[in-house]
Design a protein around this motif. Structure first.
Motif, PDB file in Angstrom:
ATOM      1  N   SER A  39       9.355  17.678  -0.123  1.00  0.00           N
ATOM      2  CA  SER A  39       9.872  18.883  -0.783  1.00  0.00           C
ATOM      3  C   SER A  39       9.110  19.187  -2.072  1.00  0.00           C
ATOM      4  O   SER A  39       9.033  20.348  -2.485  1.00  0.00           O
ATOM      5  N   SER A  40       8.536  18.164  -2.700  1.00  0.00           N
ATOM      6  CA  SER A  40       7.847  18.393  -3.984  1.00  0.00           C
ATOM      7  C   SER A  40       6.751  19.457  -3.923  1.00  0.00           C
ATOM      8  O   SER A  40       6.691  20.320  -4.795  1.00  0.00           O
ATOM      9  N   ASP A  68      -0.431  11.452   4.906  1.00  0.00           N
ATOM     10  CA  ASP A  68       0.290  10.587   5.836  1.00  0.00           C
ATOM     11  C   ASP A  68       0.862  11.376   7.009  1.00  0.00           C
ATOM     12  O   ASP A  68       0.851  12.609   7.009  1.00  0.00           O
ATOM     13  N   GLY A 133       2.795  13.481  -4.236  1.00  0.00           N
ATOM     14  CA  GLY A 133       4.176  13.419  -4.692  1.00  0.00           C
ATOM     15  C   GLY A 133       4.562  11.952  -4.649  1.00  0.00           C
ATOM     16  O   GLY A 133       3.743  11.109  -4.261  1.00  0.00           O
ATOM     17  N   ILE A 134       5.781  11.636  -5.030  1.00  0.00           N
ATOM     18  CA  ILE A 134       6.222  10.235  -4.931  1.00  0.00           C
ATOM     19  C   ILE A 134       7.631  10.166  -4.356  1.00  0.00           C
ATOM     20  O   ILE A 134       8.400  11.119  -4.438  1.00  0.00           O
ATOM     21  N   HIS A 139       6.767   5.238  -4.487  1.00  0.00           N
ATOM     22  CA  HIS A 139       5.646   5.165  -3.539  1.00  0.00           C
ATOM     23  C   HIS A 139       4.830   6.455  -3.567  1.00  0.00           C
ATOM     24  O   HIS A 139       5.366   7.536  -3.727  1.00  0.00           O
ATOM     25  N   ALA A 141       2.076   8.582  -1.244  1.00  0.00           N
ATOM     26  CA  ALA A 141       1.889   8.688   0.218  1.00  0.00           C
ATOM     27  C   ALA A 141       2.994   7.832   0.845  1.00  0.00           C
ATOM     28  O   ALA A 141       4.148   7.945   0.433  1.00  0.00           O
ATOM     29  N   PHE A 142       2.680   6.921   1.778  1.00  0.00           N
ATOM     30  CA  PHE A 142       3.721   6.008   2.277  1.00  0.00           C
ATOM     31  C   PHE A 142       3.391   4.595   1.834  1.00  0.00           C
ATOM     32  O   PHE A 142       3.655   3.641   2.556  1.00  0.00           O
ATOM     33  N   ARG A 168      17.506  13.184   5.505  1.00  0.00           N
ATOM     34  CA  ARG A 168      17.953  14.566   5.285  1.00  0.00           C
ATOM     35  C   ARG A 168      17.139  15.565   6.122  1.00  0.00           C
ATOM     36  O   ARG A 168      17.598  16.666   6.404  1.00  0.00           O
ATOM     37  N   LYS A 204      14.049  10.725  -9.564  1.00  0.00           N
ATOM     38  CA  LYS A 204      12.726  10.098  -9.685  1.00  0.00           C
ATOM     39  C   LYS A 204      12.440   9.636 -11.117  1.00  0.00           C
ATOM     40  O   LYS A 204      11.322   9.234 -11.444  1.00  0.00           O
TER      41      LYS A 204
HETATM   42  C1  GLP Z   1       7.580  10.986   1.777  1.00  0.00           C
HETATM   43  C2  GLP Z   1       6.076  11.200   1.779  1.00  0.00           C
HETATM   44  C3  GLP Z   1       5.499  11.144   0.382  1.00  0.00           C
HETATM   45  C4  GLP Z   1       6.291  12.047  -0.526  1.00  0.00           C
HETATM   46  C5  GLP Z   1       7.723  11.584  -0.545  1.00  0.00           C
HETATM   47  C6  GLP Z   1       8.601  12.363  -1.492  1.00  0.00           C
HETATM   48  O1  GLP Z   1       7.912   9.659   1.657  1.00  0.00           O
HETATM   49  N1  GLP Z   1       5.384  10.247   2.581  1.00  0.00           N
HETATM   50  O2  GLP Z   1       4.135  11.523   0.419  1.00  0.00           O
HETATM   51  O3  GLP Z   1       5.732  12.056  -1.804  1.00  0.00           O
HETATM   52  O4  GLP Z   1       8.239  11.711   0.761  1.00  0.00           O
HETATM   53  O5  GLP Z   1       9.196  13.440  -0.871  1.00  0.00           O
HETATM   54  P1  GLP Z   1       9.908  14.592  -1.656  1.00  0.00           P
HETATM   55  O6  GLP Z   1       8.841  15.355  -2.305  1.00  0.00           O
HETATM   56  O7  GLP Z   1      10.617  15.350  -0.586  1.00  0.00           O
HETATM   57  O8  GLP Z   1      10.833  13.948  -2.624  1.00  0.00           O
END
Ligand code: GLP
Length: 243
Positions: A39-40, A68, A133-134, A139, A141-142, A168, A204
């Motif tokens: 979502s970020s 990923d 994003g994290i 983390h 990526a993954f 979700r 976060k």
């Molecule tokens: C997954 C992805 C990440 C991403 C993270 C956060 O785990 N592999 O690359 O940064 O979700 O997602 P969101 O931005 O929805 O919080």
């Protein structure tokens, strides 16, 4: 630090757009980017589409590598990262299909797929700008907690926290979330000449604090950006709660 998600998105999109523009990409000089899902970056992608529509940026000579992909989801699945990227960015801009690289989570030989991905990045001269994003556990990526900071693209078992966090997107059902993913490594991200990480939301805040106020730590893999010569975090006020 920006006020909220919208302002973070606007700032990061403007930053990326300016980087592409200043680089002056051409067919002999491609701009190579690493891209996230989740979502970020949605707000960033939508603003980049607006920049494209108003003629402020072109993706004609941009090459992308996604961070990923889940293992085992058909690429047309609504929650695959393929679907996500085409829906939020690629189908709205002038990027060439052959310049889009997304790991194939259905490849017969997953290790070979990961090697191929790294080789392709190297062949193109490395990544100019990696946008990331994290997860709430820090983390990138993954690269789940405990990942080697020298890791490269590989198959990764998802942490239970990540599976819960991502449920979700799968009707809230943990059982539907894939348990394995292909992901670039921490070192793959750190090899980029520039790294920009978007971090928003109070959930976060601990990760952001671990990332910048404590030491480099493989339990919070995003903390590795402390070692990067050119990195930028764009976060909102909520994410700064623990600083
Ligand atoms: C997954 C992805 C990440 C991403 C993270 C956060 O785990 N592999 O690359 O940064 O979700 O997602 P969101 O931005 O929805 O919080």
């Amino acid at each position: 630090v920006r006020q909220d998600y919208d302002e973070v998105s606007a700032y990061a999109a403007y930053y990326v757009k300016e980087r592409i523009r200043q680089f002056q990409p051409s067919k002999d000089r491609l701009f190579v980017m690493g891209l996230p899902t989740g979502s970020s970056p949605i707000g960033v992608y939508h603003k980049l589409v607006d920049f494209y529509k108003s003629g402020d940026v072109s993706f004609e000579n941009v090459v992308t590598f996604n961070m990923d992909e889940y293992v085992g989801l058909p690429s047309h699945h609504p929650q695959s990262y393929h679907t996500f990227m085409w829906n939020h960015l690629f189908k709205h801009v002038d990027i060439k299909k052959e310049n889009v690289h997304i790991l194939d989570g259905n490849a017969e030989d997953l290790d070979e797929e990961c090697r191929r991905f790294e080789a392709k990045i190297a062949e193109l001269g490395g990544i100019e700008l990696f946008l990331g994003g994290i997860g709430p556990d820090g983390h990138i990526a993954f690269n789940e907690p405990g990942s080697s900071l020298t890791s490269r693209t590989r198959v990764k078992t998802l942490a239970y926290e990540t599976i819960i966090a991502n449920a979700r997107f799968f009707d809230g059902e943990v059982a539907k979330v894939p348990k394995l993913a292909l992901t670039v490594g921490v070192a793959t991200v750190m090899d980029a000449r520039e790294v920009v990480v978007i971090i928003t939301g109070a959930h976060k805040a601990i990760a952001l604090a671990k990332c910048i106020e404590e030491g480099v730590n493989h339990m919070w893999t995003v903390s590795s950006i402390q070692m990067h010569p050119k990195s930028l975090i764009v976060c909102d006020e909520d994410a700064t709660l623990e600083l």
